[in-house]
Design a protein around this motif. Structure first.
Motif: not given
Length: 236
Positions: A165-189
């Motif tokens: 996420v950091f490599t692509v966006t250049g920003a650190r995602a918060d824990e909730e965002t990472i948790d949602r990404l890991i749980e759902t696999g839906d990263s396009e948003q």
């Protein structure tokens, strides 16, 4: 019989030398009251060979997991996923076989006490009982290592996703965002802004890799968690 997950595995020390090597069965004397001990130790050695196979599969899975952390392509992640799933399935087959053989030893130990000179507390009974306990502990400890691997996969996958996420966006995602990404696999948003700025091509490659990683990790964790059930031996 006790549950392998809860049994206290205290191995008595000071076994008399006349019993030979209680774990390997080396040089076990065959007196008139010890009939069947030779066959017993052959079965123990067969179990140890299977546990050695588990150890080799564990090493393969650990190496594959390390390899997966550097992967950035969905296709490559899929290949590793298939390889690791096949190896975990093999672990399950071997573990169930070992469990059945240890249960068999327990039953035979009880039956053997009916033979003359082989009653409870005799040298042959102590040798059989202590060796069986040693096998249970060895098996339990090896299976616990697979659960350590499961925990490592879970934690280190999170770290990999955070880096992606950091490599692509250049920003650190918060824990909730990472948790949602890991749980759902839906990263396009999560990558919408980066897609708008950099175009869909390269970003969608990363999205596909993260989704493939999500599927791989979830399935591997499920299979490794299922292995815990192998250690549950019903009471006789």
């Amino acid at each position: 019989m006790n549950d392998l997950l809860s049994e206290s595995f205290e191995i008595p020390r000071g076994q008399a030398s006349r019993d030979g090597d209680i774990e390997m069965g080396a040089n076990a004397p065959m007196h008139s009251g010890e009939l069947g001990l030779e066959n017993f130790f052959k079965k123990v050695q067969d179990i140890e060979k299977q546990i050695d196979k588990l150890n080799k599969l564990l090493k393969k899975l650990q190496d594959a997991h390390e390899e997966s952390k550097a992967i950035t392509k969905a296709a490559s992640m899929k290949v590793i996923k298939q390889r690791m799933e096949k190896e975990v399935d093999e672990v399950g087959k071997i573990a169930r076989f070992v469990k059945s053989k240890i249960e068999e030893l327990d039953r035979e130990n009880l039956a053997n006490r009916q033979k003359p000179g082989c009653g409870k507390g005799t040298a042959v009974d102590r040798s059989r009982t202590q060796t069986t306990v040693a096998m249970k502990k060895k098996f339990k400890d090896k299976m616990a290592e697979f659960q350590v691997l499961r925990e490592n996969i879970h934690q280190e996958n999170r770290e990999v996703v955070e880096r992606r996420v950091f490599t692509v966006t250049g920003a650190r995602a918060d824990e909730e965002t990472i948790d949602r990404l890991i749980e759902t696999g839906d990263s396009e948003q999560i990558f919408q802004k980066a897609i708008q700025e950099q175009g869909r091509g390269q970003i969608m490659d990363t999205v596909a890799e993260i989704q493939e990683r999500h599927d791989a990790v979830r399935e591997l964790e499920r299979k490794l968690l299922d292995l815990q059930q192998v250690l549950s031996i019903p009471h006789c």
